[in-house]
Design an enzyme around this catalytic site. Structure first.
Site, short mmCIF file in Angstrom:
data_model
loop_
_atom_site.label_atom_id
_atom_site.label_comp_id
_atom_site.label_asym_id
_atom_site.label_seq_id
_atom_site.Cartn_x
_atom_site.Cartn_y
_atom_site.Cartn_z
N VAL A 84 0.71 -1.24 0.03
CA VAL A 84 0.09 0.04 0.09
C VAL A 84 0.77 1.36 0.10
O VAL A 84 1.61 1.42 0.94
CB VAL A 84 -0.93 0.15 1.22
N LYS A 85 0.91 2.01 -1.04
CA LYS A 85 1.51 3.33 -1.17
C LYS A 85 0.93 4.48 -0.37
O LYS A 85 -0.58 4.76 -0.33
CB LYS A 85 1.65 3.73 -2.50
N ILE A 86 1.52 5.14 0.39
CA ILE A 86 0.96 6.03 1.52
C ILE A 86 2.01 7.44 1.28
O ILE A 86 3.09 7.45 1.56
CB ILE A 86 0.85 5.62 2.76
#
Ligand code: E4P
Length: 223
Positions: A84-86
């Protein structure tokens, strides 16, 4: 060094995945929007091409802590090997720290300084993604920023990998390979620029010409 494809174009992914060893695929909201496809459908199509051994990184759109958590949990369950890119906003740092405690795989993104990269690594991000060309475009030093970040992560023996992102040319990638960047994500045109050289094509044509001049057109070594 891990080689990751920064695209949502399934034809490009299919072609390069068949020809090279590709360690993952990264998307962001702009990339998904550019493909004009439903997000879930796109992730499933990419999954079908690369298989579960290859990582896919997809980004949250939410900006508030609680919403980032919800969206990140949703994305993380889409498949095995899902990062998950945050983005490293204030709420983003907090979400990275708390999601890591739940074992979610995280790529901290939209990083523009070595400080941000270090803090995201310390919060538990598996990958930290500094944007090389966006820095170069504002007369900052994209390659230098990544070099500093790689040195910091290596010096403190952190588990995080630097995933250099946002490239405009193959030379930027080469400069980072020379300093031992852990991973890069680049669009298909840059990976293809890394693969090819006009002299390779010229040499192959010359080999065939010389052979055929001696042995005749269409003959091969095995007949
Ligand atoms: C990857 O994770 C980034 O979202 C991407 O490399 C940004 O690239 P761009 O600056 O070319 O849009």
């Amino acid at each position: 060094m891990q080689l990751i494809l920064d695209t949502g174009n399934v034809e490009e992914i299919r072609e390069l995945h068949s020809k090279l060893v590709i360690d993952g695929v990264t998307t962001n909201p702009s990339i998904v929007a550019g493909e004009k496809k439903n997000f879930l459908k796109l992730i499933m199509e990419i999954d079908e091409i690369v298989g579960e051994a290859t990582a896919i990184h997809a980004q949250v759109l939410s900006t508030k802590y609680e919403d980032i958590i919800d969206e990140a949990l949703f994305i993380s369950k889409l498949r095995k090997n899902m990062y998950v890119k945050i983005p490293v906003t204030g709420d983003g740092f907090r979400a990275i720290k708390d999601l890591k405690k739940q074992g979610i795989k995280i790529t901290a993104t939209a990083i523009f300084t070595a400080h941000q990269g270090f803090l995201a690594a310390k919060a538990g991000a598996d990958y930290v993604a500094p944007y090389v060309n966006r820095l170069d475009n504002i007369s900052a030093d994209g390659v230098g920023t990544v070099r500093d970040l790689v040195n910091i992560i290596n010096t403190y023996h952190m588990d995080t990998k630097v995933l250099a992102a946002s490239f405009k040319n193959a030379q930027q990638v080469l400069e980072l390979m020379k300093i031992g960047v852990h991973s890069i994500t680049a669009p298909a045109d840059i990976i293809k620029a890394m693969m090819g050289h006009p002299l390779t094509d010229w040499s192959v044509a010359k080999f065939i010409e010389d052979w055929e001049n001696e042995f005749g057109k269409g003959t091969k070594t095995n007949r």
